[in-house]
Write a protein that holds these residues in place. Structure first.
Motif, PDB file in Angstrom:
ATOM      1  N   GLU A 170      16.907   8.598   0.856  1.00  0.00           N
ATOM      2  CA  GLU A 170      16.131   8.272   2.071  1.00  0.00           C
ATOM      3  C   GLU A 170      16.078   6.759   2.291  1.00  0.00           C
ATOM      4  N   GLN A 171      15.835   6.017   1.203  1.00  0.00           N
ATOM      5  CA  GLN A 171      15.786   4.543   1.310  1.00  0.00           C
ATOM      6  C   GLN A 171      17.098   4.000   1.852  1.00  0.00           C
ATOM      7  N   ARG A 172      18.212   4.525   1.327  1.00  0.00           N
ATOM      8  CA  ARG A 172      19.538   4.021   1.729  1.00  0.00           C
ATOM      9  C   ARG A 172      19.836   4.375   3.183  1.00  0.00           C
ATOM     10  N   LEU A 173      19.476   5.618   3.566  1.00  0.00           N
ATOM     11  CA  LEU A 173      19.720   6.028   4.961  1.00  0.00           C
ATOM     12  C   LEU A 173      18.946   5.119   5.911  1.00  0.00           C
ATOM     13  N   ASP A 174      17.698   4.862   5.552  1.00  0.00           N
ATOM     14  CA  ASP A 174      16.847   4.044   6.396  1.00  0.00           C
ATOM     15  C   ASP A 174      17.414   2.619   6.493  1.00  0.00           C
ATOM     16  N   ALA A 175      17.806   2.055   5.340  1.00  0.00           N
ATOM     17  CA  ALA A 175      18.323   0.677   5.327  1.00  0.00           C
ATOM     18  C   ALA A 175      19.643   0.587   6.095  1.00  0.00           C
ATOM     19  N   ALA A 176      20.502   1.592   5.909  1.00  0.00           N
ATOM     20  CA  ALA A 176      21.813   1.569   6.571  1.00  0.00           C
ATOM     21  C   ALA A 176      21.652   1.701   8.087  1.00  0.00           C
ATOM     22  N   ALA A 177      20.728   2.562   8.505  1.00  0.00           N
ATOM     23  CA  ALA A 177      20.506   2.754   9.942  1.00  0.00           C
ATOM     24  C   ALA A 177      19.898   1.488  10.545  1.00  0.00           C
ATOM     25  N   ARG A 178      18.944   0.898   9.824  1.00  0.00           N
ATOM     26  CA  ARG A 178      18.298  -0.340  10.267  1.00  0.00           C
ATOM     27  C   ARG A 178      19.338  -1.465  10.396  1.00  0.00           C
ATOM     28  N   ALA A 179      20.297  -1.503   9.465  1.00  0.00           N
ATOM     29  CA  ALA A 179      21.325  -2.563   9.457  1.00  0.00           C
ATOM     30  C   ALA A 179      22.451  -2.280  10.455  1.00  0.00           C
ATOM     31  N   ASP A 180      22.362  -1.159  11.154  1.00  0.00           N
ATOM     32  CA  ASP A 180      23.326  -0.785  12.192  1.00  0.00           C
ATOM     33  C   ASP A 180      24.739  -0.534  11.668  1.00  0.00           C
ATOM     34  N   PHE A 181      24.840  -0.023  10.442  1.00  0.00           N
ATOM     35  CA  PHE A 181      26.148   0.414   9.935  1.00  0.00           C
ATOM     36  C   PHE A 181      26.552   1.725  10.594  1.00  0.00           C
ATOM     37  N   VAL A 182      27.859   1.925  10.747  1.00  0.00           N
ATOM     38  CA  VAL A 182      28.362   3.291  10.955  1.00  0.00           C
ATOM     39  C   VAL A 182      28.154   3.988   9.610  1.00  0.00           C
ATOM     40  N   ILE A 183      27.618   5.208   9.641  1.00  0.00           N
ATOM     41  CA  ILE A 183      27.263   5.886   8.382  1.00  0.00           C
ATOM     42  C   ILE A 183      28.076   7.169   8.225  1.00  0.00           C
ATOM     43  N   THR A 244      32.655  19.363   5.099  1.00  0.00           N
ATOM     44  CA  THR A 244      32.509  18.592   6.331  1.00  0.00           C
ATOM     45  C   THR A 244      32.081  17.178   6.008  1.00  0.00           C
ATOM     46  N   VAL A 245      32.635  16.216   6.729  1.00  0.00           N
ATOM     47  CA  VAL A 245      32.136  14.855   6.671  1.00  0.00           C
ATOM     48  C   VAL A 245      31.544  14.540   8.044  1.00  0.00           C
ATOM     49  N   VAL A 246      30.356  13.940   8.023  1.00  0.00           N
ATOM     50  CA  VAL A 246      29.640  13.636   9.272  1.00  0.00           C
ATOM     51  C   VAL A 246      29.611  12.121   9.423  1.00  0.00           C
ATOM     52  N   ILE A 247      30.092  11.614  10.552  1.00  0.00           N
ATOM     53  CA  ILE A 247      30.110  10.154  10.746  1.00  0.00           C
ATOM     54  C   ILE A 247      29.238   9.811  11.954  1.00  0.00           C
ATOM     55  N   ILE A 248      28.180   9.049  11.686  1.00  0.00           N
ATOM     56  CA  ILE A 248      27.247   8.659  12.753  1.00  0.00           C
ATOM     57  C   ILE A 248      27.585   7.236  13.177  1.00  0.00           C
ATOM     58  N   GLY A 249      27.824   7.051  14.467  1.00  0.00           N
ATOM     59  CA  GLY A 249      28.221   5.730  14.968  1.00  0.00           C
ATOM     60  C   GLY A 249      27.098   4.705  14.869  1.00  0.00           C
ATOM     61  N   SER A 250      27.451   3.441  15.092  1.00  0.00           N
ATOM     62  CA  SER A 250      26.451   2.359  15.154  1.00  0.00           C
ATOM     63  C   SER A 250      26.008   2.233  16.614  1.00  0.00           C
ATOM     64  N   SER A 251      25.168   1.227  16.893  1.00  0.00           N
ATOM     65  CA  SER A 251      24.687   1.068  18.277  1.00  0.00           C
ATOM     66  C   SER A 251      25.811   0.628  19.216  1.00  0.00           C
ATOM     67  N   THR A 252      26.931   0.131  18.661  1.00  0.00           N
ATOM     68  CA  THR A 252      28.024  -0.332  19.537  1.00  0.00           C
ATOM     69  C   THR A 252      29.174   0.675  19.635  1.00  0.00           C
ATOM     70  N   THR A 253      29.099   1.761  18.869  1.00  0.00           N
ATOM     71  CA  THR A 253      30.176   2.764  18.898  1.00  0.00           C
ATOM     72  C   THR A 253      30.239   3.408  20.279  1.00  0.00           C
ATOM     73  N   ARG A 254      31.434   3.566  20.814  1.00  0.00           N
ATOM     74  CA  ARG A 254      31.519   4.216  22.132  1.00  0.00           C
ATOM     75  C   ARG A 254      32.627   5.261  22.195  1.00  0.00           C
ATOM     76  N   THR A 255      32.439   6.176  23.128  1.00  0.00           N
ATOM     77  CA  THR A 255      33.457   7.202  23.365  1.00  0.00           C
ATOM     78  C   THR A 255      33.991   7.025  24.782  1.00  0.00           C
ATOM     79  N   PHE A 256      35.211   7.441  25.014  1.00  0.00           N
ATOM     80  CA  PHE A 256      35.744   7.442  26.376  1.00  0.00           C
ATOM     81  C   PHE A 256      36.872   8.467  26.453  1.00  0.00           C
ATOM     82  N   ARG A 257      37.160   8.875  27.686  1.00  0.00           N
ATOM     83  CA  ARG A 257      38.285   9.790  27.896  1.00  0.00           C
ATOM     84  C   ARG A 257      39.433   8.997  28.474  1.00  0.00           C
TER      85      ARG A 257
END
Ligand SMILES: C[S@@+](CC[C@H](N)C(=O)[O-])C[C@H]1O[C@@H](n2cnc3c(N)ncnc32)[C@H](O)[C@@H]1O
Length: 275
Positions: A170-183, A244-257
């Motif tokens: 939980e600590q690592r998830l919180d720190a990684a999300a706060r630091a805006d890493f792709v996780i 399964t591997v789940v990859i959560i983007g950072s605040s700058t990750t974007r999708t497009f078609r």
């Protein structure tokens, strides 16, 4: 099978990639061919290409997935007896896999070396030629399928609390999300750990918007591969299991078609800070 029997044994920890033999490096493929003994978990041994006639004498040692330390000790003992041993991991052997278990046994042997209570075998292990050969890890394979979601700063977190306390996760998830890493989340869910992914999504969601891009890669590089692009808000409904591997983007990750494809990427450049 190599001539490497008798005399100084070898032990090689390899990663065979996520599944597709084309993603197994030539170096690993060669070592798998040369080995006198293969040590691994059945699921990973099943992913190996069919053995050639030259490998008919190869011994295969199958272990339960949870017996990592025992698997490492058996492999080291075999190598110490002069065999050419390959320990098989999926993906990269250094990512939540067998390289750590083997090197940890060497560290324990180094700690007790010289003590009077030195356990049998540890001295012999020091004669073994040990090496670790890298492979393609699941998250990078999934990232490549959709473009480059892991293209900027990222981290890999295992949600398995078999070997570490949930509070640390939980600590690592919180720190990684706060630091805006792709996780990238490995071992996201299992029969014995049904709620942890939901909790992880909740934690990351306190720092990320609901429309953050998420990639869910299942059986990447294998016959049953599926790779889905969705959002953090939709992730709780996604089909996720231990393959399964789940990859959560950072605040700058974007999708497009573009054309008939959807892409996901995380830019490497940031806009200049406004003064
Ligand atoms: C014990 S870890 C091993 C990781 C492996 N050493 C690697 O580098 O990919 C197992 C986890 O890796 C992920 N994984 C491994 N192979 C995968 C694949 N082909 N597709 C999707 N996820 C995979 C899953 O999250 C799974 O629960």
């Amino acid at each position: 099978v190599s001539e490497h029997t008798g005399g100084r044994g070898r032990l090689c920890v390899v990663g065979i990639g996520p599944g597709d033999p084309a993603w197994c490096t030539p170096e690993v493929t060669q070592r798998l061919r040369d080995a006198t003994d293969l040590v691994g978990y059945q699921t990973y041994l099943d992913l190996l290409p069919p053995r050639s006639p030259g490998q008919a004498d190869q011994q295969v040692h199958v272990f339960d997935n949870r017996e990592e330390a025992e698997r490492a000790r058996v492999a080291l003992d075999l190598a110490a007896s002069g065999r050419d041993v390959v320990v098989v991991s999926s993906g990269d052997p250094g990512v939540f896999a067998m390289a750590t278990a083997v090197i940890e046994q060497l560290a324990l042997a180094a700690d007790v070396a010289g003590r009077t209570d030195e356990r049998a075998g540890t001295g012999a292990w020091s004669e073994v030629d040990v090496d670790v050969l890298p492979g393609v890890t699941a998250s990078l394979a999934a990232s490549a399928r959709v473009g480059a979601i892991m293209g900027h700063d990222h981290c890999l977190i295992s949600l398995s609390d078999n070997l570490k306390p949930w509070a640390v996760i939980e600590q690592r998830l919180d720190a990684a999300a706060r630091a805006d890493f792709v996780i990238a989340l490995y071992n996201p869910i299992s029969r014995h750990r049904p709620w942890q992914l939901g909790r992880a999504i909740e934690l990351v969601g306190t720092h990320r918007s609901p429309d953050t891009p998420v990639v869910v890669g299942h059986d990447v590089g294998r016959a049953a591969e599926t790779v889905a692009i969705l959002t953090l808000a939709a992730l709780p409904e996604a089909d996720v299991d231990m393959r399964t591997v789940v990859i959560i983007g950072s605040s700058t990750t974007r999708t497009f078609r573009y054309g008939d494809r959807e892409w996901v990427y995380t830019p490497r450049s940031y806009p200049e800070p406004k003064v």
